[in-house]
Design a protein around this motif. Structure first.
Motif, PDB file in Angstrom:
ATOM      1  N   GLY A  37       0.791  -1.224   0.000  1.00  0.00           N
ATOM      2  CA  GLY A  37       0.000   0.000   0.000  1.00  0.00           C
ATOM      3  C   GLY A  37       0.824   1.274   0.000  1.00  0.00           C
ATOM      4  N   THR A  38       2.138   1.147   0.055  1.00  0.00           N
ATOM      5  CA  THR A  38       2.984   2.337   0.048  1.00  0.00           C
ATOM      6  C   THR A  38       2.788   3.126  -1.243  1.00  0.00           C
ATOM      7  N   ASN A  39       2.644   2.428  -2.360  1.00  0.00           N
ATOM      8  CA  ASN A  39       2.431   3.120  -3.625  1.00  0.00           C
ATOM      9  C   ASN A  39       1.159   3.972  -3.586  1.00  0.00           C
ATOM     10  N   LEU A  40       0.136   3.509  -2.884  1.00  0.00           N
ATOM     11  CA  LEU A  40      -1.099   4.287  -2.755  1.00  0.00           C
ATOM     12  C   LEU A  40      -0.867   5.539  -1.912  1.00  0.00           C
ATOM     13  N   GLN A  41      -0.064   5.410  -0.860  1.00  0.00           N
ATOM     14  CA  GLN A  41       0.291   6.577  -0.053  1.00  0.00           C
ATOM     15  C   GLN A  41       1.074   7.583  -0.893  1.00  0.00           C
ATOM     16  N   PHE A  42       1.935   7.088  -1.764  1.00  0.00           N
ATOM     17  CA  PHE A  42       2.724   7.978  -2.598  1.00  0.00           C
ATOM     18  C   PHE A  42       1.854   8.682  -3.634  1.00  0.00           C
ATOM     19  N   GLU A  43       0.828   7.996  -4.112  1.00  0.00           N
ATOM     20  CA  GLU A  43      -0.119   8.657  -5.017  1.00  0.00           C
ATOM     21  C   GLU A  43      -0.805   9.815  -4.303  1.00  0.00           C
ATOM     22  N   ILE A  82       9.392   5.448  -5.090  1.00  0.00           N
ATOM     23  CA  ILE A  82       9.524   4.070  -4.608  1.00  0.00           C
ATOM     24  C   ILE A  82      10.978   3.614  -4.722  1.00  0.00           C
ATOM     25  N   ALA A  83      11.626   3.939  -5.835  1.00  0.00           N
ATOM     26  CA  ALA A  83      13.027   3.555  -6.017  1.00  0.00           C
ATOM     27  C   ALA A  83      13.911   4.202  -4.950  1.00  0.00           C
ATOM     28  N   PHE A  84      13.692   5.467  -4.638  1.00  0.00           N
ATOM     29  CA  PHE A  84      14.473   6.137  -3.588  1.00  0.00           C
ATOM     30  C   PHE A  84      14.187   5.519  -2.223  1.00  0.00           C
ATOM     31  N   THR A  85      12.947   5.163  -2.006  1.00  0.00           N
ATOM     32  CA  THR A  85      12.534   4.597  -0.730  1.00  0.00           C
ATOM     33  C   THR A  85      13.195   3.245  -0.469  1.00  0.00           C
ATOM     34  N   SER A 106       1.386  -9.986   0.093  1.00  0.00           N
ATOM     35  CA  SER A 106       0.771 -10.497  -1.130  1.00  0.00           C
ATOM     36  C   SER A 106      -0.429 -11.396  -0.840  1.00  0.00           C
ATOM     37  N   THR A 107      -0.605 -11.790   0.408  1.00  0.00           N
ATOM     38  CA  THR A 107      -1.727 -12.667   0.749  1.00  0.00           C
ATOM     39  C   THR A 107      -3.045 -11.908   0.677  1.00  0.00           C
ATOM     40  N   GLU A 108      -4.096 -12.652   0.472  1.00  0.00           N
ATOM     41  CA  GLU A 108      -5.431 -12.060   0.433  1.00  0.00           C
ATOM     42  C   GLU A 108      -5.774 -11.421   1.781  1.00  0.00           C
ATOM     43  N   ALA A 109      -5.345 -12.056   2.860  1.00  0.00           N
ATOM     44  CA  ALA A 109      -5.619 -11.524   4.201  1.00  0.00           C
ATOM     45  C   ALA A 109      -4.994 -10.147   4.382  1.00  0.00           C
ATOM     46  N   ALA A 110      -3.741 -10.009   3.999  1.00  0.00           N
ATOM     47  CA  ALA A 110      -3.058  -8.715   4.149  1.00  0.00           C
ATOM     48  C   ALA A 110      -3.673  -7.666   3.230  1.00  0.00           C
ATOM     49  N   GLN A 111      -3.997  -8.061   2.019  1.00  0.00           N
ATOM     50  CA  GLN A 111      -4.620  -7.108   1.094  1.00  0.00           C
ATOM     51  C   GLN A 111      -5.957  -6.610   1.644  1.00  0.00           C
ATOM     52  N   LYS A 112      -6.738  -7.539   2.171  1.00  0.00           N
ATOM     53  CA  LYS A 112      -8.035  -7.149   2.736  1.00  0.00           C
ATOM     54  C   LYS A 112      -7.862  -6.247   3.955  1.00  0.00           C
ATOM     55  N   ARG A 113      -6.902  -6.558   4.796  1.00  0.00           N
ATOM     56  CA  ARG A 113      -6.703  -5.820   6.054  1.00  0.00           C
ATOM     57  C   ARG A 113      -6.082  -4.450   5.838  1.00  0.00           C
ATOM     58  N   PHE A 114      -5.022  -4.396   5.025  1.00  0.00           N
ATOM     59  CA  PHE A 114      -4.238  -3.177   4.924  1.00  0.00           C
ATOM     60  C   PHE A 114      -4.574  -2.314   3.712  1.00  0.00           C
ATOM     61  N   SER A 148      10.825   5.345   9.632  1.00  0.00           N
ATOM     62  CA  SER A 148       9.861   6.415   9.363  1.00  0.00           C
ATOM     63  C   SER A 148      10.551   7.765   9.197  1.00  0.00           C
ATOM     64  N   LYS A 149      11.555   8.006  10.006  1.00  0.00           N
ATOM     65  CA  LYS A 149      12.308   9.258   9.913  1.00  0.00           C
ATOM     66  C   LYS A 149      12.999   9.362   8.547  1.00  0.00           C
ATOM     67  N   ASP A 150      13.652   8.290   8.132  1.00  0.00           N
ATOM     68  CA  ASP A 150      14.321   8.285   6.826  1.00  0.00           C
ATOM     69  C   ASP A 150      13.307   8.439   5.685  1.00  0.00           C
ATOM     70  N   LEU A 151      12.198   7.732   5.789  1.00  0.00           N
ATOM     71  CA  LEU A 151      11.168   7.811   4.748  1.00  0.00           C
ATOM     72  C   LEU A 151      10.581   9.212   4.656  1.00  0.00           C
ATOM     73  N   SER A 152      10.401   9.839   5.794  1.00  0.00           N
ATOM     74  CA  SER A 152       9.879  11.199   5.824  1.00  0.00           C
ATOM     75  C   SER A 152      10.827  12.166   5.118  1.00  0.00           C
ATOM     76  N   GLU A 153      12.114  12.022   5.365  1.00  0.00           N
ATOM     77  CA  GLU A 153      13.112  12.876   4.706  1.00  0.00           C
ATOM     78  C   GLU A 153      13.110  12.647   3.194  1.00  0.00           C
ATOM     79  N   ILE A 154      13.054  11.398   2.796  1.00  0.00           N
ATOM     80  CA  ILE A 154      13.038  11.079   1.365  1.00  0.00           C
ATOM     81  C   ILE A 154      11.799  11.677   0.710  1.00  0.00           C
ATOM     82  N   ARG A 155      10.656  11.495   1.330  1.00  0.00           N
ATOM     83  CA  ARG A 155       9.404  12.012   0.768  1.00  0.00           C
ATOM     84  C   ARG A 155       9.423  13.535   0.712  1.00  0.00           C
TER      85      ARG A 155
END
Length: 179
Positions: A37-43, A82-85, A106-114, A148-155
């Protein structure tokens, strides 16, 4: 000093990423980010940055067609983020850990939950609970604050660069931002 080091790291990544090919480990991380779901957050980040830009140019009467032209690189810009991340994930996790997380997300459970936030069956709930008890999840939890700190800086850097690039295109086309 840490921000300086991060900036230098990002600068090197940007310089070398144009010529570098994606290795298997980086591809595994990209797969994870596209599954969890990270790609959705990036969108959403792209859209937020773009909406902020549009607000600044609201009085410039920029034609809809020009805005649409500026948005044509959305998927490319998201894949760039995504590549930088991937470099942040690579810093904290091994390739087998990334593969384990990717398999879970990739499981159906994770897709449904997250991703879908849909109700889960008893079996799906058990799958998620098992993952939350895994060593990989425990490591994820201990590394979460630093990651999270590193990801925040990258974003933040990515968003600022995206904003500047789009603003430059608007100004070059003769549009003036709101004063």
């Amino acid at each position: 000093m840490k921000i300086h080091s991060l900036f230098l790291t990002l600068f090197c990544v940007i310089c070398f990423s144009a010529n570098a090919q994606v290795d298997d480990f980086q591809q595994d991380i990209m797969d994870l980010l596209n599954n969890n779901g990270t790609n959705l957050q990036f969108e959403e980040s792209y859209d937020t940055t773009f909406n902020t830009l549009q607000k600044q140019f609201i009085s410039a009467n920029v034609p809809t067609a020009f805005w649409e032209q500026l948005r044509q690189d959305k998927q490319e810009a998201i894949q760039e983020l995504i590549a930088f991340t991937t470099f942040a994930y690579r810093k904290y996790f091994t390739r087998p850990e990334i593969q384990e997380m990717t398999a879970f997300y990739s499981t159906e459970a994770a897709q449904k939950r997250f991703i879908e936030n849909a109700p889960l069956s008893e079996t799906e709930t058990e799958t998620i609970n098992q993952f939350f008890q895994s060593d990989v999840w425990a490591k994820h939890e201990t590394q979460q604050q630093s990651l999270s700190k590193d990801l925040s800086e990258i974003r933040k850097h990515w968003s600022r660069d995206l904003f500047a690039k789009k603003m430059s295109a608007l100004v070059k086309a003769g549009f003036i931002p709101q004063q």
